[in-house]
Motif scaffolding. Structure first.
Motif, mmCIF file in Angstrom:
data_model
loop_
_atom_site.group_PDB
_atom_site.id
_atom_site.type_symbol
_atom_site.label_atom_id
_atom_site.label_comp_id
_atom_site.label_asym_id
_atom_site.label_seq_id
_atom_site.Cartn_x
_atom_site.Cartn_y
_atom_site.Cartn_z
ATOM 1 N N TYR A 53 -8.736 -19.428 32.788
ATOM 2 C CA TYR A 53 -8.070 -20.683 32.380
ATOM 3 C C TYR A 53 -8.842 -21.901 32.882
ATOM 4 C CZ TYR A 53 -4.751 -24.536 32.467
ATOM 5 O OH TYR A 53 -4.164 -25.758 32.334
ATOM 6 N N LEU A 54 -9.176 -21.900 34.170
ATOM 7 C CA LEU A 54 -9.886 -23.050 34.741
ATOM 8 C C LEU A 54 -11.285 -23.202 34.155
ATOM 9 C CD1 LEU A 54 -8.797 -22.777 38.479
ATOM 10 C CD2 LEU A 54 -8.002 -24.426 36.771
ATOM 11 N N SER A 55 -11.963 -22.079 33.963
ATOM 12 C CA SER A 55 -13.328 -22.169 33.443
ATOM 13 C C SER A 55 -13.356 -22.652 31.992
ATOM 14 C CB SER A 55 -14.030 -20.829 33.569
ATOM 15 O OG SER A 55 -13.398 -19.867 32.759
ATOM 16 N N ILE A 56 -12.365 -22.297 31.210
ATOM 17 C CA ILE A 56 -12.304 -22.781 29.829
ATOM 18 C C ILE A 56 -11.984 -24.275 29.808
ATOM 19 C CG2 ILE A 56 -10.966 -22.659 27.673
ATOM 20 C CD1 ILE A 56 -10.837 -19.612 28.114
ATOM 21 N N ASN A 57 -11.010 -24.687 30.622
ATOM 22 C CA ASN A 57 -10.626 -26.106 30.634
ATOM 23 C C ASN A 57 -11.725 -27.020 31.166
ATOM 24 O OD1 ASN A 57 -8.160 -25.957 29.406
ATOM 25 N ND2 ASN A 57 -7.081 -25.517 31.289
ATOM 26 N N PHE A 58 -12.526 -26.534 32.092
ATOM 27 C CA PHE A 58 -13.594 -27.355 32.659
ATOM 28 C C PHE A 58 -14.964 -27.000 32.090
ATOM 29 C CE2 PHE A 58 -10.311 -27.736 35.973
ATOM 30 C CZ PHE A 58 -10.248 -29.114 36.055
ATOM 31 N N ASP A 59 -14.992 -26.213 31.030
ATOM 32 C CA ASP A 59 -16.234 -25.798 30.362
ATOM 33 C C ASP A 59 -17.256 -25.203 31.329
ATOM 34 O OD1 ASP A 59 -15.427 -26.476 27.791
ATOM 35 O OD2 ASP A 59 -16.049 -28.575 28.045
ATOM 36 N N LEU A 60 -16.776 -24.385 32.251
ATOM 37 C CA LEU A 60 -17.678 -23.775 33.226
ATOM 38 C C LEU A 60 -18.343 -22.518 32.680
ATOM 39 C CD1 LEU A 60 -15.460 -24.098 36.410
ATOM 40 C CD2 LEU A 60 -17.323 -25.603 35.685
ATOM 41 N N LEU A 61 -17.648 -21.807 31.825
ATOM 42 C CA LEU A 61 -18.177 -20.533 31.337
ATOM 43 C C LEU A 61 -18.317 -20.512 29.821
ATOM 44 C CD1 LEU A 61 -16.161 -18.033 33.546
ATOM 45 C CD2 LEU A 61 -18.517 -18.750 33.844
ATOM 46 N N THR A 62 -18.726 -21.608 29.258
ATOM 47 C CA THR A 62 -18.849 -21.674 27.808
ATOM 48 C C THR A 62 -19.763 -20.573 27.293
ATOM 49 O OG1 THR A 62 -18.536 -24.049 27.911
ATOM 50 C CG2 THR A 62 -19.453 -23.167 25.878
ATOM 51 N N TYR A 63 -20.875 -20.351 27.985
ATOM 52 C CA TYR A 63 -21.837 -19.349 27.519
ATOM 53 C C TYR A 63 -21.425 -17.937 27.912
ATOM 54 C CZ TYR A 63 -24.560 -23.526 26.766
ATOM 55 O OH TYR A 63 -24.975 -24.747 26.356
#
Length: 165
Positions: A53-63
Motif C-alpha cells: 500500500y505505502l509503496s504504491i501510494n509513494f511510487d516506491l515500487l513502480t518497477y
C-alpha cells in the motif's frame, strides 16, 4: 500532505491489527500448540499488505509491481500445494475455540477410544486406551467423521461435524 496523513493512519491501523492478532493468540490460542506459526503468517501478510500500500501510494515500487504480481501467483500456487495443511490448521483453530474438546477429554473416533493428550494447530495427539499407543489425528478428521467426546464430570455427548461447508 494528505498522502502523508493517510500513510500515518494506515501504519497505525496496521499496528493495531498486529497487536489485536497477538492478543487473540495470547488469550484464545495459548494452549494450542503451533498457533504462533499461524500468527507469524498473519503478521507477515499484514506487513506485506501495508508495504505494498505505502509503496504504491509513494511510487516506491513502480518497477517492482510485476515482481509483486509474480510473487502473488507463487503464493496462490503454494496455497494449493499446502491446502491440506491449511485445512488442518483451520480445523485446529475451530477445535481450540470449541467448548467440547479439551486436553484430557475421552474420545471415540473411528471405533478407537482414547484420551486427548495434546491439541495442535494441525494435528491432535490421542493415547489409545487399549494398548496405550499414541496416534496423531489430522484436525480436519474432526470435521469429517462422527466423534464421541466425554469428560469425567459430564455424560458422553456425540457431535457430528460432517462437512460444515
Amino acid at each position: 500532505m494528505a498522502l502523508e496523513i493517510h500513510a500515518i493512519i494506515s501504519i497505525l491501523v496496521t499496528v493495531v491489527a498486529i497487536a489485536s492478532a497477538k492478543l487473540v493468540d495470547f488469550y484464545k490460542f495459548k494452549k494450542l500448540e503451533g498457533s504462533y506459526k499461524a500468527l507469524v503468517v498473519i503478521i507477515l501478510l499484514i506487513v506485506i499488505a501495508e508495504g505494498i500500500y505505502l509503496s504504491i501510494n509513494f511510487d516506491l515500487l513502480t518497477y517492482a509491481l510485476e515482481t509483486v504480481t509474480s510473487l502473488s501467483a507463487i503464493l496462490i500456487f503454494a496455497a494449493f500445494v499446502y491446502l491440506n495443511k491449511l485445512q488442518n490448521a483451520a480445523s485446529g483453530i475451530s477445535i481450540a475455540l470449541s467448548t467440547n474438546i479439551h486436553v484430557g477429554s475421552k474420545i471415540e473416533i473411528e471405533n478407537r477410544k482414547g484420551t486427548i493428550l495434546k491439541l495442535g494447530l494441525t494435528k491432535t495427539i490421542i493415547e489409545i486406551d487399549e494398548d496405550k499407543k499414541r496416534i496423531w489425528i489430522p484436525n480436519k478428521k474432526f470435521d469429517e467423521v462422527l466423534v464421541s467426546i466425554s469428560r469425567k464430570e459430564q455424560k458422553p455427548s456425540t457431535i457430528n461435524l460432517e462437512n460444515k461447508n
